[in-house]
Design a protein around this motif. Structure first.
Motif, PDB file in Angstrom:
ATOM      1  N   GLY A 175       0.774  -1.224   0.000  1.00 46.89           N
ATOM      2  CA  GLY A 175       0.000   0.000   0.000  1.00 46.89           C
ATOM      3  C   GLY A 175       0.808   1.278   0.000  1.00 46.89           C
ATOM      4  O   GLY A 175       2.033   1.272  -0.156  1.00 46.89           O
ATOM      5  N   PRO A 176       0.108   2.399   0.187  1.00 50.94           N
ATOM      6  CA  PRO A 176       0.736   3.724   0.052  1.00 50.94           C
ATOM      7  C   PRO A 176       1.527   4.147   1.277  1.00 50.94           C
ATOM      8  O   PRO A 176       1.410   3.575   2.363  1.00 50.94           O
ATOM      9  N   THR A 177       2.343   5.174   1.065  1.00 48.28           N
ATOM     10  CA  THR A 177       3.104   5.836   2.126  1.00 48.28           C
ATOM     11  C   THR A 177       3.113   7.325   1.827  1.00 48.28           C
ATOM     12  O   THR A 177       3.191   7.731   0.664  1.00 48.28           O
ATOM     13  N   LEU A 178       3.050   8.132   2.875  1.00 44.84           N
ATOM     14  CA  LEU A 178       3.233   9.581   2.748  1.00 44.84           C
ATOM     15  C   LEU A 178       4.604   9.953   3.293  1.00 44.84           C
ATOM     16  O   LEU A 178       4.913   9.665   4.453  1.00 44.84           O
ATOM     17  N   ILE A 179       5.436  10.552   2.451  1.00 53.26           N
ATOM     18  CA  ILE A 179       6.737  11.074   2.866  1.00 53.26           C
ATOM     19  C   ILE A 179       6.640  12.590   2.923  1.00 53.26           C
ATOM     20  O   ILE A 179       6.250  13.224   1.942  1.00 53.26           O
ATOM     21  N   GLU A 180       6.984  13.148   4.049  1.00 51.37           N
ATOM     22  CA  GLU A 180       7.087  14.603   4.182  1.00 51.37           C
ATOM     23  C   GLU A 180       8.563  14.969   4.223  1.00 51.37           C
ATOM     24  O   GLU A 180       9.255  14.698   5.205  1.00 51.37           O
ATOM     25  N   ALA A 181       9.061  15.542   3.149  1.00 52.42           N
ATOM     26  CA  ALA A 181      10.455  15.975   3.073  1.00 52.42           C
ATOM     27  C   ALA A 181      10.532  17.402   3.608  1.00 52.42           C
ATOM     28  O   ALA A 181      10.107  18.352   2.947  1.00 52.42           O
ATOM     29  N   TYR A 182      11.067  17.533   4.804  1.00 50.46           N
ATOM     30  CA  TYR A 182      11.098  18.828   5.494  1.00 50.46           C
ATOM     31  C   TYR A 182      12.302  19.621   4.978  1.00 50.46           C
ATOM     32  O   TYR A 182      13.453  19.311   5.271  1.00 50.46           O
ATOM     33  N   THR A 183      12.023  20.648   4.185  1.00 46.50           N
ATOM     34  CA  THR A 183      13.085  21.412   3.548  1.00 46.50           C
ATOM     35  C   THR A 183      12.730  22.896   3.600  1.00 46.50           C
ATOM     36  O   THR A 183      11.923  23.317   4.439  1.00 46.50           O
TER      37      THR A 183
END
Length: 383
Positions: free
Chosen positions: A263-271
């Motif tokens: 299934g899906p994944t949410l990646i939050e790239a903090y930049t």
């Protein structure tokens, strides 16, 4: 997969940097993480460094071209190179990428000629590359719409049996790129619903550069963006978006998970968006120079170079050769941009559908009659 729940931590509430996956510090020192690991060698890190330098040069040249009136607008990626290059390399060739309008670094990793990007922003085409050639979609101007496209495509991959076989050369997923501003769009929430319900093999990659044009992230969300994922039924993880090693490792883990049928994944790239939202924006009107200076000290390219130098993995000759390559790329882009031919007005009908229809042909013929009233000679005979 690390999933954070609950209220913001004390240092997050105080405005300090939040917890995230980090494998390379701003000083260029390697650190370990319990859940994510970088197993690449120095050759791969040098590739990351080269791609980041070239992506920044594309961005610099395009910004200058816009200032000289050669482009109508440009969306800068300055400061977000690690997030894009790490994510680009974290996918596999068969994965399909759905970008917004700022994924110039991902496009470079995918082998897309950066000159094709300039045609879109110059207004001589609609983004004229073939998405199937690089498994890289056309830029999406409608904010957040590409997350639905990515989810639907991912559902199709599952229906076609291209997920969960264990064959790393065959199984595929999608990656939907979007920003923190787009995370407030209903399309994004709807894509989360469908992705979770159907266990779609999609990775939602949010580049949280902390500014939706002039709206800061604290005006958009009271909690970290990746916390939204568990509410929909799939994991969310925050990564240091200025750390290319961590971004690569997290993206590779999420795409592997998606291809395995998990299934899906949410990646939050903090930049941080060190430049303007676009070349029509003046960020000095809504943010402080001190914040920008603080983030310049976390420059994603400088930290990789520091790491490579600490390992004697690059020398001055390597850096000079890369600078020369970037100069050549810049000169080529300037020349090609200024010599791009204006399109035929009738070309807008060419790619409306894979196969034309009677309605489109009737519109083309009507427009051709209209154009014939004017002296528009010079472009392919039908202007």
């Amino acid at each position: 997969m690390t999933i954070l729940t609950g209220a913001p931590t004390a240092h997050e509430s105080a405005g300090c940097e939040p917890d995230y996956v980090q494998l390379l510090t701003p000083e260029g020192q390697r650190v370990e993480h319990d859940d994510y690991h970088f197993d690449g060698d120095d050759d791969l890190v040098r590739t990351f460094y080269r791609d980041m330098v070239l992506a920044r040069r594309v961005d610099t040249e395009a910004t200058a071209l816009q200032r000289h009136g050669e482009l109508g607008i440009w969306a800068q990626l300055l400061g977000q190179e690690a997030a894009q290059i790490g994510a680009g390399h974290g996918s596999r060739p068969q994965d399909f990428i759905f970008p917004t309008y700022r994924e110039h670094g991902v496009a470079l990793v995918r082998g897309l000629d950066p000159g094709r990007l300039l045609g879109l922003f110059r207004g001589v085409d609609h983004g004229g590359w073939d998405p199937a050639e690089h498994n890289f979609g056309l830029y999406t101007i409608v904010i957040g719409a590409q997350t639905l496209h990515a989810t639907g495509y991912a559902m199709g991959l599952s229906a076609d049996g291209l997920v969960g076989s264990g064959d790393v050369t065959r199984d595929a997923c999608t990656i939907a790129h979007f920003g923190d501003g787009a995370s407030s769009q209903g399309d994004v929430m709807e894509s989360f619903v469908f992705a979770a319900t159907y266990d779609a093999p999609v990775v939602f990659f949010c580049q949280n550069n902390q500014w939706a044009i002039s709206a800061p992230i604290e005006r958009q969300s009271r909690t970290p963006l990746h916390w939204r994922a568990p509410a929909f039924g799939f994991p969310g993880v925050r990564v240091d978006g200025n750390d290319v090693l961590a971004t690569y490792a997290v993206t590779r883990a999420a795409t592997d998970r998606a291809r395995a049928g998990e299934g899906p994944t949410l990646i939050e790239a903090y930049t941080y968006r060190m430049g303007a939202h676009t070349t029509t924006d003046d960020p000095t009107r809504y943010r402080s120079g001190a914040d920008v200076d603080a983030w310049r000290r976390k420059d994603p390219i400088a930290r990789v170079l520091a790491y490579l130098r600490s390992r004697d993995a690059v020398d001055d000759a390597f850096v000079a050769a890369l600078e020369a390559e970037a100069d050549d790329l810049g000169a080529d882009l300037r020349h090609r941009c200024r010599t791009m031919p204006d399109p035929s007005p009738l070309a807008m009908f060419d790619h409306v559908y894979a196969e034309s229809s009677p309605e489109v042909e009737a519109q083309r013929e009507g427009y051709a009659v209209y154009l014939a009233q004017f002296d528009l000679t010079g472009a392919e005979g039908d202007r």
